[in-house]
Design a protein around this motif. Structure first.
Motif, mmCIF file in Angstrom:
data_model
loop_
_atom_site.group_PDB
_atom_site.id
_atom_site.type_symbol
_atom_site.label_atom_id
_atom_site.label_comp_id
_atom_site.label_asym_id
_atom_site.label_seq_id
_atom_site.Cartn_x
_atom_site.Cartn_y
_atom_site.Cartn_z
ATOM 1 N N ASN A 1 -4.025 8.799 0.950
ATOM 2 C CA ASN A 1 -4.228 8.615 2.380
ATOM 3 C C ASN A 1 -4.706 7.195 2.700
ATOM 4 O O ASN A 1 -5.726 7.000 3.351
ATOM 5 N N VAL A 2 -3.960 6.199 2.227
ATOM 6 C CA VAL A 2 -4.271 4.808 2.566
ATOM 7 C C VAL A 2 -3.740 4.507 3.959
ATOM 8 O O VAL A 2 -4.447 4.026 4.836
ATOM 9 N N VAL A 3 -2.465 4.790 4.166
ATOM 10 C CA VAL A 3 -1.842 4.708 5.489
ATOM 11 C C VAL A 3 -1.162 6.040 5.746
ATOM 12 O O VAL A 3 -0.432 6.545 4.895
ATOM 13 N N ARG A 4 -1.408 6.602 6.916
ATOM 14 C CA ARG A 4 -0.816 7.903 7.243
ATOM 15 C C ARG A 4 0.150 7.737 8.415
ATOM 16 O O ARG A 4 -0.195 7.150 9.443
ATOM 17 N N LEU A 5 1.359 8.259 8.235
ATOM 18 C CA LEU A 5 2.351 8.280 9.306
ATOM 19 C C LEU A 5 2.647 9.721 9.681
ATOM 20 O O LEU A 5 2.796 10.573 8.806
ATOM 21 N N ARG A 6 2.745 9.983 10.958
ATOM 22 C CA ARG A 6 3.097 11.325 11.429
ATOM 23 C C ARG A 6 4.479 11.264 12.054
ATOM 24 O O ARG A 6 4.732 10.456 12.956
ATOM 25 N N MET B 1 0.816 -1.204 0.000
ATOM 26 C CA MET B 1 0.000 0.000 0.000
ATOM 27 C C MET B 1 0.858 1.265 0.000
ATOM 28 O O MET B 1 1.989 1.268 0.470
ATOM 29 N N ASP B 2 0.286 2.332 -0.561
ATOM 30 C CA ASP B 2 0.936 3.629 -0.566
ATOM 31 C C ASP B 2 0.845 4.250 0.835
ATOM 32 O O ASP B 2 -0.035 3.906 1.633
ATOM 33 N N VAL B 3 1.753 5.188 1.108
ATOM 34 C CA VAL B 3 1.832 5.774 2.449
ATOM 35 C C VAL B 3 1.946 7.286 2.335
ATOM 36 O O VAL B 3 2.713 7.797 1.507
ATOM 37 N N LEU B 4 1.194 7.987 3.175
ATOM 38 C CA LEU B 4 1.283 9.441 3.293
ATOM 39 C C LEU B 4 2.031 9.761 4.579
ATOM 40 O O LEU B 4 1.623 9.323 5.661
ATOM 41 N N ILE B 5 3.125 10.517 4.462
ATOM 42 C CA ILE B 5 3.978 10.853 5.609
ATOM 43 C C ILE B 5 3.819 12.337 5.898
ATOM 44 O O ILE B 5 4.131 13.175 5.060
#
Length: 280
Positions: free
Chosen positions: A192-197, A52-56
């Motif tokens: 916004n499939v997986v979001r990391l902060r 999956m794609d990731v939004l950081i």
């Protein structure tokens, strides 16, 4: 079943050996023992193998590219290209060509075929840094890349199939940008499939001494000198500063300390009021 167990054992062993081998090359912004950075490292390890794609998301200088590289290096694509693209630094008028490529003669001045950044990431990972600065017209084409996993270079007759993982970073809230109309809502939801902060330094203060020591040693080695002894001013700065520039600001501060510029260039402000300190 025995063959499956044997294969699984080999996979776990290889993963363990790879982890041991990569400990020395861990991305420095992810080093530390604070709860925030430990949780982030655990999440990275958990999703590194996923497709999956990731939004950081994170403030400037927090180490978002380090997170993207850790995701790439910890997953099955680590032997394939990691292509980092700063969307805010792409030249005006050539953004589409830089990203998607073009064919020979596609436009005036296209004297040879160009493979774009997106196609270069085939079988690997594409890191879109500062994705919020991507023009709206280009966002439409990027949405197609994400949905269809194909790229259509300028002047090409047919699109080309891609196998890649997209890692995007933003220093603003993309949800707010989408509601404000400065970022496409459909692209936001697709990213916004997986979001990391990534936590800022002020939320992981116990990691600052370790990070500073690493940066100080690196700066001293770069200049061929020994790290200087730390004065009270430097120690006070490490303890009290808010570090709005985060990891990047801390690294620059360590570079000045290594050259003994920070203590010498810091004016004495003891006994001065706020106006006097501001003037200094």
């Amino acid at each position: 079943l025995n063959r499956a167990l044997e294969k699984r054992g080999l996979v776990l062993e290889n993963r363990r050996l790879a982890s041991i081998a990569s400990e020395g090359g861990q991305e420095l912004p992810l080093a530390g023992s604070s709860r925030a950075i430990t949780a982030l490292r655990a999440t990275i390890a958990q999703i590194a193998d996923a497709r999956m794609d990731v939004l950081i998301e994170g403030e400037t200088g927090t180490g978002k590219e380090a997170v993207a590289r850790a995701l790439h290096n910890g997953g099955p694509r680590r032997l394939a290209p990691f292509v980092a693209v700063n969307c805010g630094a792409l030249p005006d008028g050539l953004i589409e060509s830089e990203l998607f490529g073009h064919e020979l003669g596609a436009f005036a001045g296209a004297l040879r075929r160009r493979v774009g950044h997106v196609e270069r990431a085939h079988n690997g990972s594409l890191f879109l840094d500062e994705v919020e600065s991507m023009p709206l017209g280009v966002q439409v084409k990027m949405l197609r890349v994400l949905e269809e996993r194909e790229v259509h270079p300028i002047g090409a007759n047919e699109p080309r199939a891609l196998d890649l993982r997209v890692l995007a970073s933003s220093k603003v809230d993309l949800g707010e940008a989408a509601r404000a109309g400065t970022f496409r809502e459909d692209l936001y939801y697709r990213l916004n499939v997986v979001r990391l902060r990534v936590p800022p330094l002020r939320e992981r203060r116990e990691d600052i001494p370790l990070l500073f020591a690493h940066f100080l040693r690196r700066a001293a080695d770069r200049h061929g000198i020994e790290p200087p002894a730390l004065g009270d001013g430097v120690r006070r700065t490490l303890l009290e500063a808010d570090w709005p520039g985060n990891i990047r600001e801390l690294a620059h501060f360590a570079g000045r300390v290594a050259l003994s510029l920070e203590e010498a260039g810091r004016p004495a402000t003891a006994g001065l009021g706020l106006a006097g300190r501001l003037e200094r």
